[in-house]
Scaffold this motif. Structure first.
Motif, PDB file in Angstrom:
ATOM      1  N   LEU A  12       0.959  -1.136   0.073  1.00 18.54           N
ATOM      2  CA  LEU A  12       0.187   0.069  -0.014  1.00 18.54           C
ATOM      3  C   LEU A  12       0.857   1.323  -0.035  1.00 18.54           C
ATOM      4  O   LEU A  12       1.882   1.254   0.811  1.00 18.54           O
ATOM      5  N   THR A  13       0.576   2.246  -0.749  1.00 23.96           N
ATOM      6  CA  THR A  13       1.403   3.443  -0.888  1.00 23.96           C
ATOM      7  C   THR A  13       1.161   4.337   0.206  1.00 23.96           C
ATOM      8  O   THR A  13      -0.120   4.247   0.666  1.00 23.96           O
ATOM      9  N   SER A  14       1.907   5.193   0.817  1.00 22.67           N
ATOM     10  CA  SER A  14       1.597   5.918   1.723  1.00 22.67           C
ATOM     11  C   SER A  14       0.765   7.391   1.392  1.00 22.67           C
ATOM     12  O   SER A  14       0.252   7.919   2.251  1.00 22.67           O
ATOM     13  N   GLY A  15       0.990   7.629  -0.049  1.00 19.88           N
ATOM     14  CA  GLY A  15       0.280   8.697  -0.496  1.00 19.88           C
ATOM     15  C   GLY A  15      -0.981   8.765  -0.517  1.00 19.88           C
ATOM     16  O   GLY A  15      -2.030   9.527  -0.008  1.00 19.88           O
ATOM     17  N   GLY A  16      -1.690   7.625  -1.615  1.00 23.59           N
ATOM     18  CA  GLY A  16      -3.145   7.863  -1.508  1.00 23.59           C
ATOM     19  C   GLY A  16      -3.596   6.479  -1.468  1.00 23.59           C
ATOM     20  O   GLY A  16      -4.781   6.121  -1.954  1.00 23.59           O
ATOM     21  N   GLY A  17      -2.885   5.383  -0.773  1.00 20.10           N
ATOM     22  CA  GLY A  17      -3.724   4.136  -0.529  1.00 20.10           C
ATOM     23  C   GLY A  17      -3.798   3.415  -1.708  1.00 20.10           C
ATOM     24  O   GLY A  17      -4.616   2.491  -1.612  1.00 20.10           O
ATOM     25  N   LYS A  18      -2.778   3.472  -2.539  1.00 20.64           N
ATOM     26  CA  LYS A  18      -2.989   2.758  -3.874  1.00 20.64           C
ATOM     27  C   LYS A  18      -2.554   1.116  -3.418  1.00 20.64           C
ATOM     28  O   LYS A  18      -1.750   0.913  -2.552  1.00 20.64           O
ATOM     29  N   VAL A  19      -2.909   0.291  -4.112  1.00 23.87           N
ATOM     30  CA  VAL A  19      -2.369  -1.167  -3.926  1.00 23.87           C
ATOM     31  C   VAL A  19      -1.644  -1.693  -5.193  1.00 23.87           C
ATOM     32  O   VAL A  19      -1.961  -1.699  -6.130  1.00 23.87           O
ATOM     33  N   LEU A  20      -0.615  -2.315  -4.849  1.00 23.50           N
ATOM     34  CA  LEU A  20       0.366  -3.156  -5.648  1.00 23.50           C
ATOM     35  C   LEU A  20       0.382  -4.705  -5.178  1.00 23.50           C
ATOM     36  O   LEU A  20       0.593  -4.662  -4.016  1.00 23.50           O
ATOM     37  N   THR A  21       0.416  -5.378  -6.007  1.00 23.95           N
ATOM     38  CA  THR A  21       0.798  -6.889  -5.623  1.00 23.95           C
ATOM     39  C   THR A  21       1.576  -7.361  -6.524  1.00 23.95           C
ATOM     40  O   THR A  21       1.917  -7.047  -7.828  1.00 23.95           O
ATOM     41  N   TRP A  22       2.292  -8.613  -6.034  1.00 26.70           N
ATOM     42  CA  TRP A  22       3.144  -9.364  -6.830  1.00 26.70           C
ATOM     43  C   TRP A  22       3.433 -10.733  -6.189  1.00 26.70           C
ATOM     44  O   TRP A  22       2.995 -11.033  -5.108  1.00 26.70           O
ATOM     45  N   GLY A  23       4.244 -11.551  -7.063  1.00 26.08           N
ATOM     46  CA  GLY A  23       4.290 -12.949  -6.701  1.00 26.08           C
ATOM     47  C   GLY A  23       3.510 -14.065  -7.105  1.00 26.08           C
ATOM     48  O   GLY A  23       3.070 -14.053  -8.278  1.00 26.08           O
ATOM     49  N   ARG A  24       3.185 -15.047  -6.427  1.00 26.24           N
ATOM     50  CA  ARG A  24       2.467 -16.216  -7.020  1.00 26.24           C
ATOM     51  C   ARG A  24       0.881 -15.522  -7.064  1.00 26.24           C
ATOM     52  O   ARG A  24       0.562 -15.183  -6.091  1.00 26.24           O
ATOM     53  N   SER A  56      -4.016  -7.627   4.338  1.00 23.95           N
ATOM     54  CA  SER A  56      -3.501  -8.856   4.648  1.00 23.95           C
ATOM     55  C   SER A  56      -3.152  -9.835   3.738  1.00 23.95           C
ATOM     56  O   SER A  56      -4.249  -9.999   2.816  1.00 23.95           O
ATOM     57  N   ALA A  57      -2.356 -10.905   3.825  1.00 27.55           N
ATOM     58  CA  ALA A  57      -2.199 -11.825   2.745  1.00 27.55           C
ATOM     59  C   ALA A  57      -1.846 -13.200   3.615  1.00 27.55           C
ATOM     60  O   ALA A  57      -1.305 -13.475   4.569  1.00 27.55           O
ATOM     61  N   GLY A  58      -2.720 -14.005   3.203  1.00 33.51           N
ATOM     62  CA  GLY A  58      -2.947 -15.619   3.749  1.00 33.51           C
ATOM     63  C   GLY A  58      -2.064 -16.316   2.655  1.00 33.51           C
ATOM     64  O   GLY A  58      -1.220 -15.944   1.871  1.00 33.51           O
ATOM     65  N   TRP A  59      -2.336 -17.738   3.102  1.00 31.73           N
ATOM     66  CA  TRP A  59      -1.255 -18.504   2.187  1.00 31.73           C
ATOM     67  C   TRP A  59      -1.708 -18.373   0.630  1.00 31.73           C
ATOM     68  O   TRP A  59      -0.825 -18.277  -0.234  1.00 31.73           O
ATOM     69  N   SER A  60      -2.769 -18.046   0.371  1.00 29.91           N
ATOM     70  CA  SER A  60      -3.117 -17.931  -1.275  1.00 29.91           C
ATOM     71  C   SER A  60      -4.509 -17.210  -1.525  1.00 29.91           C
ATOM     72  O   SER A  60      -5.298 -17.346  -2.241  1.00 29.91           O
ATOM     73  N   HIS A  61      -4.675 -16.229  -0.207  1.00 34.21           N
ATOM     74  CA  HIS A  61      -5.853 -15.404  -0.389  1.00 34.21           C
ATOM     75  C   HIS A  61      -5.263 -14.039   0.177  1.00 34.21           C
ATOM     76  O   HIS A  61      -4.331 -14.069   0.922  1.00 34.21           O
ATOM     77  N   SER A  62      -6.203 -12.748  -0.338  1.00 33.31           N
ATOM     78  CA  SER A  62      -5.961 -11.574   0.084  1.00 33.31           C
ATOM     79  C   SER A  62      -7.067 -10.753   0.808  1.00 33.31           C
ATOM     80  O   SER A  62      -8.318 -11.173   0.219  1.00 33.31           O
ATOM     81  N   ALA A  63      -6.898  -9.832   1.603  1.00 33.34           N
ATOM     82  CA  ALA A  63      -8.001  -9.156   1.957  1.00 33.34           C
ATOM     83  C   ALA A  63      -7.526  -7.600   1.981  1.00 33.34           C
ATOM     84  O   ALA A  63      -6.482  -7.414   2.468  1.00 33.34           O
ATOM     85  N   PHE A  64      -8.707  -6.797   1.911  1.00 36.86           N
ATOM     86  CA  PHE A  64      -8.191  -5.244   1.786  1.00 36.86           C
ATOM     87  C   PHE A  64      -9.429  -4.441   2.658  1.00 36.86           C
ATOM     88  O   PHE A  64     -10.656  -4.799   2.575  1.00 36.86           O
ATOM     89  N   VAL A  65      -8.998  -3.523   3.610  1.00 34.92           N
ATOM     90  CA  VAL A  65      -9.641  -2.539   4.104  1.00 34.92           C
ATOM     91  C   VAL A  65      -9.472  -1.250   3.440  1.00 34.92           C
ATOM     92  O   VAL A  65      -8.620  -0.660   3.344  1.00 34.92           O
ATOM     93  N   SER A  66     -10.964  -0.610   3.065  1.00 37.40           N
ATOM     94  CA  SER A  66     -10.724   0.890   2.597  1.00 37.40           C
ATOM     95  C   SER A  66     -10.882   1.689   3.685  1.00 37.40           C
ATOM     96  O   SER A  66     -11.385   1.642   4.772  1.00 37.40           O
ATOM     97  N   ASP A  67     -10.985   2.955   3.392  1.00 39.83           N
ATOM     98  CA  ASP A  67     -10.783   4.099   4.349  1.00 39.83           C
ATOM     99  C   ASP A  67     -12.205   4.401   4.570  1.00 39.83           C
ATOM    100  O   ASP A  67     -12.497   4.723   5.754  1.00 39.83           O
ATOM    101  N   SER A  68     -13.257   3.762   4.187  1.00 36.92           N
ATOM    102  CA  SER A  68     -14.557   3.903   4.121  1.00 36.92           C
ATOM    103  C   SER A  68     -15.070   2.710   5.267  1.00 36.92           C
ATOM    104  O   SER A  68     -16.197   2.609   5.524  1.00 36.92           O
ATOM    105  N   GLY A  69     -14.179   1.871   5.442  1.00 39.71           N
ATOM    106  CA  GLY A  69     -14.668   0.551   6.459  1.00 39.71           C
ATOM    107  C   GLY A  69     -15.111  -0.500   5.692  1.00 39.71           C
ATOM    108  O   GLY A  69     -15.840  -1.400   6.422  1.00 39.71           O
TER     109      GLY A  69
END
Length: 332
Positions: A12-24, A56-69
């Motif tokens: 997550l970027t510190s500026g605007g909460g942008k999301v980047l991912t990489w890996g498997r 948060s990243a699990g073994w093979s799943h991901s979860a994201f929380v927005s600023d609106s909850g």
């Protein structure tokens, strides 16, 4: 911030909460609309127009929380760990409808389960509950729960942090107590509902591995439950009582952050030094070899930029990232 999983990373970027991912990406956990791996960070286009504040990243799943909850999940859903009421996998993030209007504060992903802390200091769990990691009473325990269920026993606790990894779950209360549930440590029985760790210490952070837990006190001391090398402690213990031990090597040094991978651990000191220990087979300890380390060892970070601030360490299952924020110099 970063979130490191089985073999993928969320940034997550510190500026605007942008999301980047990489890996498997074989289960869609990268959120790019496909099941392809990515060797370089790639923006998650789904979140254009959103500000993501925690992930948060699990073994093979991901979860994201927005600023609106709001909560969004993607990746492997075969154990119900996405929380959508089915066992389907998703390659693009989708909003978890159960939490609409509930204002999510934090999410934590384990190997095959997820925990959510939301307004009212309530904690929910969903996914695999085979080892008790969902925190529901034994009468209600199912091997798979695909809709969020409220964790039993925390109703009167003001929870401020949650953690998950492997088949373990944990929470930290506002008064510094640590609660854990799920797979037992060092041969201890599995725990179906949250149990408070009997200790006079006040904790502010917990990091979970597959066979161990690290705890950071408000005074900057580090303690452990279990063993990072999956070996029985030399000390005899009652299997019904987890053994809390102080991690050696930090006498007179204040630790400000901890992290845990599958079977390795990391800590950042007040001066920005990073120490790692545990399983080293994949080079995750950062010493240029694949040796295990029983006790914390200082990781060489090369020539540290004097503008560096706020060093953080993040552990995936068998890898580690160190992140240093660089203070920008004034043009004047």
């Amino acid at each position: 911030m970063l979130a490191c999983g089985g073999a993928h990373v969320i940034a997550l970027t510190s500026g605007g909460g942008k999301v980047l991912t990489w890996g498997r990406g074989n289960s869609g956990q990268l959120g790019h609309g496909d099941i392809l791996d990515s060797s370089l960070p790639k923006p998650v286009s789904f979140f254009e127009g959103y500000v993501v504040t925690q992930a948060s990243a699990g073994w093979s799943h991901s979860a994201f929380v927005s600023d609106s909850g709001c909560l969004f999940t993607c990746g492997n859903g075969s154990f119900g760990q996405l929380g959508h009421g089915d066992n389907m996998s998703l390659c693009s993030p989708a909003k978890v409808s159960y939490f609409v209007g509930k204002s999510i504060k934090m999410v934590a992903c384990g190997m095959r389960h997820s925990l959510v802390l939301f307004a009212g200091n309530q904690v929910c769990g969903f996914g695999s509950g085979k080892r008790g990691q969902l925190g529901v009473s034994s009468q209600k325990t199912k091997s798979v729960v695909n809709l969020p269920c409220v964790v039993s026993g925390l109703e009167d606790v003001e929870v401020v942090r949650i953690a998950a990894n492997g088949d373990h779950s944990a929470a930290i209360s506002a008064n510094g107590q640590m609660f854990s549930w799920g797979r037992g440590f060092c041969g201890s029985p599995d725990v179906q509902t949250p149990q408070c760790l009997p200790s006079s210490l006040s904790f502010r952070e917990v990091a979970l591995g597959w066979n161990h837990a690290l705890l950071l006190t408000v005074d900057g001391e580090v303690f452990k439950l279990g063993n990072t090398l999956n070996k029985q402690s030399e000390k005899q213990q009652d299997p019904s009582e987890p053994l809390l031990e102080k991690v050696p090597g930090f006498d007179g040094v204040k630790v400000v952050q901890i992290a845990a991978g599958a079977e390795h651990s990391a800590a950042v000191t007040e001066s920005g030094e990073v120490h790692t220990w545990g399983w080293g087979e994949h080079g995750q300890l950062g010493f240029g070899n694949t040796n295990d380390q029983n006790n914390p060892q200082l990781v060489s970070q090369g020539s540290i930029d004097q503008r560096a601030r706020d060093t953080k360490v993040y552990c995936g299952s068998g890898f580690t990232y160190i992140v240093r924020r660089i203070q920008q110099l004034s043009s004047s």
